[in-house]
Design an enzyme around this catalytic site. Sequence first.
Site, PDB file in Angstrom:
ATOM      1  N   GLY A 169       1.140  -1.240  -0.191  1.00  0.00           N
ATOM      2  CA  GLY A 169       0.153  -0.258  -0.001  1.00  0.00           C
ATOM      3  C   GLY A 169       0.920   1.352  -0.362  1.00  0.00           C
ATOM      4  O   GLY A 169       2.104   1.445  -0.705  1.00  0.00           O
ATOM      5  N   ALA A 405      24.779   5.418 -30.634  1.00  0.00           N
ATOM      6  CA  ALA A 405      25.432   5.059 -29.467  1.00  0.00           C
ATOM      7  C   ALA A 405      26.424   6.088 -28.688  1.00  0.00           C
ATOM      8  O   ALA A 405      26.457   6.297 -27.553  1.00  0.00           O
ATOM      9  CB  ALA A 405      25.047   4.066 -29.037  1.00  0.00           C
TER      10      ALA A 405
HETATM   11  C1  HXC Z   1      -2.921  -1.777  11.099  1.00  0.00           C
HETATM   12  C2  HXC Z   1      -2.280  -3.971  10.891  1.00  0.00           C
HETATM   13  C3  HXC Z   1      -1.814  -3.720   9.295  1.00  0.00           C
HETATM   14  C4  HXC Z   1      -2.440  -2.266   8.987  1.00  0.00           C
HETATM   15  C5  HXC Z   1      -1.146  -5.386  10.439  1.00  0.00           C
HETATM   16  N1  HXC Z   1      -1.912  -4.979  11.165  1.00  0.00           N
HETATM   17  N2  HXC Z   1      -1.362  -4.402   8.692  1.00  0.00           N
HETATM   18  N3  HXC Z   1      -2.449  -3.433  11.339  1.00  0.00           N
HETATM   19  N4  HXC Z   1      -3.277  -1.392   9.933  1.00  0.00           N
HETATM   20  N5  HXC Z   1      -2.663  -2.194   7.670  1.00  0.00           N
HETATM   21  C6  HXC Z   1      -1.964  -5.517  11.817  1.00  0.00           C
HETATM   22  C7  HXC Z   1      -1.904  -7.149  12.341  1.00  0.00           C
HETATM   23  O1  HXC Z   1      -2.683  -7.028  13.179  1.00  0.00           O
HETATM   24  C8  HXC Z   1      -1.147  -7.810  13.555  1.00  0.00           C
HETATM   25  O2  HXC Z   1      -1.874  -7.575  14.672  1.00  0.00           O
HETATM   26  C9  HXC Z   1      -0.037  -8.337  13.226  1.00  0.00           C
HETATM   27  O3  HXC Z   1      -0.190  -6.562  12.675  1.00  0.00           O
HETATM   28  C10 HXC Z   1       0.446  -8.638  11.955  1.00  0.00           C
HETATM   29  O4  HXC Z   1      -0.281  -8.797  10.953  1.00  0.00           O
HETATM   30  P1  HXC Z   1      -0.142 -10.440  10.326  1.00  0.00           P
HETATM   31  O5  HXC Z   1      -1.035  -9.889   9.408  1.00  0.00           O
HETATM   32  O6  HXC Z   1      -0.149 -11.007  11.484  1.00  0.00           O
HETATM   33  O7  HXC Z   1       1.462 -10.558  10.123  1.00  0.00           O
HETATM   34  P2  HXC Z   1       1.169 -11.323   8.381  1.00  0.00           P
HETATM   35  O8  HXC Z   1       0.800 -12.875   8.564  1.00  0.00           O
HETATM   36  O9  HXC Z   1       2.799 -11.160   8.467  1.00  0.00           O
HETATM   37  O10 HXC Z   1       1.072 -10.581   7.716  1.00  0.00           O
HETATM   38  C11 HXC Z   1       1.670  -9.329   7.300  1.00  0.00           C
HETATM   39  C12 HXC Z   1       0.793  -8.405   6.130  1.00  0.00           C
HETATM   40  C13 HXC Z   1      -0.661  -8.564   6.511  1.00  0.00           C
HETATM   41  C14 HXC Z   1       1.009  -9.131   4.928  1.00  0.00           C
HETATM   42  C15 HXC Z   1       1.264  -6.651   5.811  1.00  0.00           C
HETATM   43  O11 HXC Z   1      -0.801  -8.114   7.752  1.00  0.00           O
HETATM   44  C16 HXC Z   1      -1.484  -7.126   5.543  1.00  0.00           C
HETATM   45  O12 HXC Z   1      -1.321  -7.730   4.804  1.00  0.00           O
HETATM   46  N6  HXC Z   1      -2.137  -6.346   6.449  1.00  0.00           N
HETATM   47  C17 HXC Z   1      -2.263  -5.041   5.601  1.00  0.00           C
HETATM   48  C18 HXC Z   1      -2.350  -4.472   4.484  1.00  0.00           C
HETATM   49  C19 HXC Z   1      -3.300  -4.117   3.433  1.00  0.00           C
HETATM   50  O13 HXC Z   1      -4.167  -4.165   3.070  1.00  0.00           O
HETATM   51  N7  HXC Z   1      -2.482  -2.526   4.230  1.00  0.00           N
HETATM   52  C20 HXC Z   1      -3.392  -1.568   3.694  1.00  0.00           C
HETATM   53  C21 HXC Z   1      -3.363  -0.798   2.143  1.00  0.00           C
HETATM   54  S1  HXC Z   1      -3.771   0.175   2.270  1.00  0.00           S
HETATM   55  P3  HXC Z   1      -1.403  -8.378  15.913  1.00  0.00           P
HETATM   56  O14 HXC Z   1      -2.208  -7.735  17.143  1.00  0.00           O
HETATM   57  O15 HXC Z   1      -2.647  -9.787  15.458  1.00  0.00           O
HETATM   58  O16 HXC Z   1      -0.139  -8.453  16.406  1.00  0.00           O
HETATM   59  C22 HXC Z   1      -2.860   1.953   1.936  1.00  0.00           C
HETATM   60  C23 HXC Z   1      -2.959   2.665   1.288  1.00  0.00           C
HETATM   61  C24 HXC Z   1      -2.371   4.255   1.199  1.00  0.00           C
HETATM   62  O17 HXC Z   1      -2.125   1.930   2.540  1.00  0.00           O
HETATM   63  C25 HXC Z   1      -2.270   4.630   0.192  1.00  0.00           C
HETATM   64  C26 HXC Z   1      -1.526   6.176  -0.274  1.00  0.00           C
HETATM   65  C27 HXC Z   1      -1.038   6.286  -1.671  1.00  0.00           C
END
Ligand code: HXC
Length: 510
Positions: A169, A405
């Site tokens: 993201g 080139a």
């Molecule tokens: C809040 C988050 C988070 C997020 C992860 N966590 N991503 N908390 N916001 N974006 C937290 C989880 O709840 C979890 O908490 C801990 O971090 C670890 O995550 P896991 O999922 O258990 O780890 P893993 O299996 O290794 O997966 C990692 C990951 C996945 C691939 C990053 O967490 C994921 O897909 N996260 C979401 C990614 C995403 O869609 N982000 C938003 C993008 S939009 P606990 O408490 O259980 O430890 C964006 C827009 C901005 O960024 C655009 C600007 C131009």
Amino acid sequence: MKDILERLDQRRHNAWLGGGQKRIDAQHARGKLTARERIALLLDRDSFEEFDTFVQHRCDDFGMADNKVPGDGVVTGWGTVNGRTVFVFAKDFTVFGGSLSETHAAKINKIQDMALKMRAPIIGLFDAGGARIQEGVAALGGYGEVFRRNVIASGVIPQISMIMGPCAGGDVYSPAMTDFIFMVKDTSYMFVTGPDVVKTVTNETVTSEELGGAKVHTTRSSVADGAWENDVEALLQLRRLIDFLPSNNTDGVPVWDSFDVADRVDTSLDTLVPDNPNKPYDMKELIHKTVDEGDFFEIQEAYARNIITGFARIEGRTVGIVANQPMVLAGVLDSDASRKAARFVRFCDSFEIPILTFVDVPGFLPGTAQEYGGLIKHGAKLLFAYGQATVPMITIITRKAFGGAYDVMASKHIGADINYAWPTAQIAVMGAKGAVEIIFRSDMNDPDQIAARTSEYEERFLSPFVAAERGYIDEVIMPHSTRRRIARALSMLATKQSERPWKKHDNIPL
Ligand code: HXC
């Protein structure tokens, strides 16, 4: 008083635990270090000064009011690398997955502002899940503040990103606007949208590694400039890179002690170029034998390998090297090679790093794939980048310099200061076979005539002397004297001044 000091110690200790021992253990089990362990390896021992250790988020939604961790998922501060100041932020994956909240962004912004004010490099260590989902638009606003500062700092201080875990993201676009992105093999990946979204939108099934692992980004997309085996190697290599880089765009390159004499002669270079003009040789051998102690830090080593880019030193001072590689596609210029080299040349010019160009190029790659892919515009990027550069530029033609080139690869006409050629150089519009086929088409049925015309063309044009007669080449030099010639030229060019007309900015063919 003692109580107060102990309480501070206790609070610090809690903050240093980030998301807790269990999550730290999970991080280690994945082969990754924690944010603080990474910073400790990157910086000189005990040089890290942390800021904002106790900052917490202000979000009350989705149960977050009772879920606050000091530091809020990013460790920020400054320290030194071999005594030179750098600013650093490291995402802490153990705290909300290193996701970016409003306050987390403000911590990074503070470091960005200080790095710019102090004119010192900034390094981001990424291991994060993008925008803090619970915060919504506040997190998006935070990203915008980071992005804007990336743009303002671009070309003023070096900005370097190291991807050491997931990077999804909003976390991909800040690195994308920095000067260099490096990755750790097998544990890091970068993508705008992850495999689940890809499946939903395009019905493609793909793993994180296939979508955005280090291999993809260093060999196919060119998003990343290099990748290393593990966290430790990556951080030590980052220290090595920082030693090559100026702190900002006005300080000039760092000067380190050199243990290699400037006039070192290497007679093996006299036989580097094979007698057969179609036989390849390794241009990296020339680079290693020319620069101080053979120390060469390659950028984008695995991408567009028909051109080589990277940093080295001559007499202890950094130079940027661009070189055609005859071992890959005969060193031809194609779209990927042109874009790779153009970006590198612009980095060097932004930061006052002299550019050394080694030329052995048969021309631009012909064909529909290249033309449909925009070769004209991509080739023009490299032409533009060299034409725009005002840093000292030295060019050595070792063998072929054919067609457009020849002009593009830091020719005298495009703005290079010193242009040398080896006696083996062939500076011409094209190779003898192609030339004879065009200008003596009527003789094509007579093999004797063709042979005679070909050797006539080779004799006249496939040498450095036609260019040297016109002054396009300053001197034809002995290969063994290359290092001495370059060292002398660089010391003469140290006072170079080059004024250009005022403009807001140029319009490079992006
Ligand atoms: C809040 C988050 C988070 C997020 C992860 N966590 N991503 N908390 N916001 N974006 C937290 C989880 O709840 C979890 O908490 C801990 O971090 C670890 O995550 P896991 O999922 O258990 O780890 P893993 O299996 O290794 O997966 C990692 C990951 C996945 C691939 C990053 O967490 C994921 O897909 N996260 C979401 C990614 C995403 O869609 N982000 C938003 C993008 S939009 P606990 O408490 O259980 O430890 C964006 C827009 C901005 O960024 C655009 C600007 C131009």
